[in-house]
Design a protein around this motif. Structure first.
Motif, PDB file in Angstrom:
ATOM      1  N   LEU A 200      32.973  51.639  43.165  1.00 57.27           N
ATOM      2  CA  LEU A 200      32.091  50.833  42.321  1.00 57.27           C
ATOM      3  C   LEU A 200      32.544  49.380  42.214  1.00 57.27           C
ATOM      4  O   LEU A 200      31.958  48.603  41.454  1.00 57.27           O
ATOM      5  CB  LEU A 200      32.022  51.452  40.917  1.00 57.27           C
ATOM      6  N   ASN A 201      33.591  49.023  42.965  1.00 56.54           N
ATOM      7  CA  ASN A 201      34.133  47.650  42.934  1.00 56.54           C
ATOM      8  C   ASN A 201      34.546  47.229  41.527  1.00 56.54           C
ATOM      9  O   ASN A 201      34.340  46.082  41.111  1.00 56.54           O
ATOM     10  CB  ASN A 201      33.116  46.652  43.501  1.00 56.54           C
ATOM     11  N   MET A 202      35.145  48.157  40.798  1.00 53.16           N
ATOM     12  CA  MET A 202      35.612  47.863  39.450  1.00 53.16           C
ATOM     13  C   MET A 202      36.992  47.204  39.497  1.00 53.16           C
ATOM     14  O   MET A 202      37.719  47.320  40.488  1.00 53.16           O
ATOM     15  CB  MET A 202      35.674  49.151  38.620  1.00 53.16           C
ATOM     16  N   VAL A 203      37.342  46.526  38.422  1.00 53.05           N
ATOM     17  CA  VAL A 203      38.673  45.939  38.281  1.00 53.05           C
ATOM     18  C   VAL A 203      39.566  46.969  37.596  1.00 53.05           C
ATOM     19  O   VAL A 203      39.264  47.404  36.479  1.00 53.05           O
ATOM     20  CB  VAL A 203      38.625  44.648  37.443  1.00 53.05           C
ATOM     21  N   PRO A 204      40.660  47.384  38.217  1.00 53.73           N
ATOM     22  CA  PRO A 204      41.514  48.403  37.596  1.00 53.73           C
ATOM     23  C   PRO A 204      42.128  47.914  36.287  1.00 53.73           C
ATOM     24  O   PRO A 204      42.576  46.769  36.183  1.00 53.73           O
ATOM     25  CB  PRO A 204      42.605  48.652  38.649  1.00 53.73           C
ATOM     26  N   ASP A 205      42.135  48.790  35.288  1.00 53.44           N
ATOM     27  CA  ASP A 205      42.844  48.544  34.027  1.00 53.44           C
ATOM     28  C   ASP A 205      42.568  47.159  33.441  1.00 53.44           C
ATOM     29  O   ASP A 205      43.482  46.433  33.050  1.00 53.44           O
ATOM     30  CB  ASP A 205      44.352  48.728  34.230  1.00 53.44           C
ATOM     31  N   ASN A 206      41.300  46.810  33.348  1.00 53.20           N
ATOM     32  CA  ASN A 206      40.943  45.512  32.762  1.00 53.20           C
ATOM     33  C   ASN A 206      40.565  45.628  31.291  1.00 53.20           C
ATOM     34  O   ASN A 206      40.111  44.660  30.682  1.00 53.20           O
ATOM     35  CB  ASN A 206      39.785  44.876  33.535  1.00 53.20           C
ATOM     36  N   ALA A 207      40.749  46.819  30.710  1.00 49.67           N
ATOM     37  CA  ALA A 207      40.359  47.025  29.316  1.00 49.67           C
ATOM     38  C   ALA A 207      41.341  47.962  28.622  1.00 49.67           C
ATOM     39  O   ALA A 207      42.014  48.771  29.271  1.00 49.67           O
ATOM     40  CB  ALA A 207      38.941  47.589  29.241  1.00 49.67           C
ATOM     41  N   LEU A 208      41.396  47.846  27.303  1.00 54.06           N
ATOM     42  CA  LEU A 208      42.262  48.700  26.493  1.00 54.06           C
ATOM     43  C   LEU A 208      41.480  49.250  25.309  1.00 54.06           C
ATOM     44  O   LEU A 208      40.702  48.527  24.676  1.00 54.06           O
ATOM     45  CB  LEU A 208      43.463  47.917  25.944  1.00 54.06           C
ATOM     46  N   LEU A 209      41.685  50.516  25.016  1.00 52.34           N
ATOM     47  CA  LEU A 209      41.249  51.106  23.757  1.00 52.34           C
ATOM     48  C   LEU A 209      42.478  51.199  22.865  1.00 52.34           C
ATOM     49  O   LEU A 209      43.520  51.713  23.288  1.00 52.34           O
ATOM     50  CB  LEU A 209      40.653  52.494  23.978  1.00 52.34           C
ATOM     51  N   ILE A 210      42.362  50.714  21.642  1.00 50.44           N
ATOM     52  CA  ILE A 210      43.515  50.647  20.749  1.00 50.44           C
ATOM     53  C   ILE A 210      43.172  51.324  19.428  1.00 50.44           C
ATOM     54  O   ILE A 210      42.133  51.034  18.820  1.00 50.44           O
ATOM     55  CB  ILE A 210      43.923  49.179  20.483  1.00 50.44           C
ATOM     56  N   ARG A 211      44.049  52.224  18.989  1.00 51.37           N
ATOM     57  CA  ARG A 211      43.912  52.831  17.665  1.00 51.37           C
ATOM     58  C   ARG A 211      44.981  52.268  16.746  1.00 51.37           C
ATOM     59  O   ARG A 211      46.136  52.091  17.154  1.00 51.37           O
ATOM     60  CB  ARG A 211      44.035  54.351  17.752  1.00 51.37           C
ATOM     61  N   THR A 212      44.585  52.018  15.502  1.00 49.20           N
ATOM     62  CA  THR A 212      45.518  51.394  14.561  1.00 49.20           C
ATOM     63  C   THR A 212      45.851  52.285  13.371  1.00 49.20           C
ATOM     64  O   THR A 212      46.585  51.854  12.472  1.00 49.20           O
ATOM     65  CB  THR A 212      44.941  50.062  14.049  1.00 49.20           C
TER      66      THR A 212
END
Length: 405
Positions: A200-212
């Motif tokens: 899919l031509n995605m950028v690897p690991d370009n986002a984070l889900l964070i729980r606080t």
């Protein structure tokens, strides 16, 4: 605390449906034999596990679930890979409970941008609703190469009779089998595993889900932004308060993939009232312009669309069909907004779609656009909204860059 990475999706012989309220699942009609390798097997808890139909996009099943289950409170999204050192710094911040690295992209499908995440099904599941997280079969199917989507999208996407969805706007876009309809994490429409990243031509690991956890996420925005300084990544609250709508104080980032990615690049914007958005002025200056085109006159669109739009309209004139397009009913091209009633970006927001003969071609109708005009536009790399499940016959959007030479 731990950091998870994204894995991949697989294709399975039937569709699993989860609802946000019931927690139940059901297997719908099996796919035809051509898409089903073997019969599904029963797991110990009565759920159905099926063999991967696309070995190239299959990974090991996630196995027994462990860890806490809760939505993310913050989502970080950028146009470049977030390296391990940066992620570790975020992870070490006081108040950060869990961090999950994923790959996030916007996939244009029928005038909407579908937010697709490539995830590790073993760890991402803990960031979804309890009903989804506890269903092993959902994540076995994602691991097997299938797609999981939000249930509300089932009737809004061009899913074929065998439950396949093309992730893109062209006939040769990658087709993924939908294995589950399941509630996902906020702001994510669909998930696959990370074997799909190159496809899919995605950028690897370009986002984070964070729980606080018990820490207010808003107190962590500034520390996270300092760590991400220079990356141009957005830091968006997704806790229960923010889930009522996108944060108007944050610059959002959309990384568009597919055949028109070069025409959009990285799209940054802020949210306005009434479903409107304000694109980054630098992006707008680089991509949007006004030109005079045949038949319609002056139009404002993405620069990339003009060569083939002009070529298509010249062909319309050459075929003697110019009088079938009514300039007075032209309804625009560049219109920075979400699709009505959603927070999904319209292709009008990128300046890559135009609406013509609007009065006689309303949504949900067959429309009265001359089919010769439709044929010409398709030849010049446009998709026609009249072909969609929920028709939009006034709408033409660029799906492929075509050189008129």
């Amino acid at each position: 605390m731990r950091v998870g990475r994204a894995l991949g999706t697989a294709m399975l012989p039937c569709l699993l449906v989860l609802t946000a309220c019931s927690g139940s699942s059901k297997a719908d009609d099996p796919a035809p034999p051509s898409t089903s390798a073997t019969a599904a097997a029963e797991t110990g808890d009565g759920q159905t596990a099926a063999p991967a139909l696309d070995p190239a996009h299959a990974v090991e099943p996630p196995g027994e679930r462990t860890g806490a289950i809760a939505y993310s409170d913050i989502i970080v999204n950028g146009s470049k890979t977030l390296d391990a050192a940066t992620i570790a710094k975020v992870q070490r911040l006081k108040g950060v409970q869990d961090v999950e690295a994923i790959s996030l992209a916007e996939v244009p499908i029928e005038n909407q941008a579908l937010t697709v995440a490539a995830v590790d099904p073993a760890t991402y599941r803990n960031f979804t609703m309890l009903n989804s997280a506890l269903k092993d079969v959902v994540w076995d199917r994602v691991a097997g190469g299938e797609l999981a989507i939000r249930p509300a999208l089932e009737k809004k996407l061009p899913i074929d009779e065998d439950d396949f969805l093309r992730l893109g706007s062209t006939d040769d876009a990658p087709a993924v089998h939908i294995g589950a309809l399941a509630p996902l994490s906020p702001q994510i429409d669909a998930v696959v595993n990370d074997t799909w990243i190159p496809t899919l031509n995605m950028v690897p690991d370009n986002a984070l889900l964070i729980r606080t956890g018990s820490t207010s996420p808003i107190t962590l925005r500034t520390p996270i932004e300092k760590i991400l300084s220079g990356t141009k990544a957005s830091v968006q609250m997704t806790d229960v308060v923010a889930r009522e709508g996108l944060d108007p104080d944050v610059v959002q980032t959309a990384v568009v993939v597919g055949t028109v990615a070069d025409a959009v690049g990285t799209f940054r914007y802020t949210v306005l009232s009434g479903g409107h958005i304000a694109p980054d002025p630098a992006w707008e200056a680089a991509h949007i312009t006004t030109q005079t085109v045949p038949i319609l006159g002056s139009v404002t669109c993405n620069k990339a669309i003009f060569p083939q739009l002009i070529a298509a309209l010249n062909d319309v004139q050459a075929q003697g069909l110019a009088d079938t397009i009514h300039p007075g009913e032209y309804a625009g091209c560049y219109y920075p907004r979400f699709i009505a009633g959603t927070t999904s970006l319209s292709n009008h927001a990128f300046g890559l779609a135009l609406d013509i003969n609007a009065i006689e071609n309303q949504r949900g109708t067959a429309g009265r656009i001359d089919r010769g005009v439709v044929t010409i536009f398709k030849r010049w790399g446009f998709t026609w909204g009249g072909d969609w499940r929920y028709t939009d016959p006034m709408h033409f959007e660029m799906n492929t860059l075509v050189n008129p030479q």
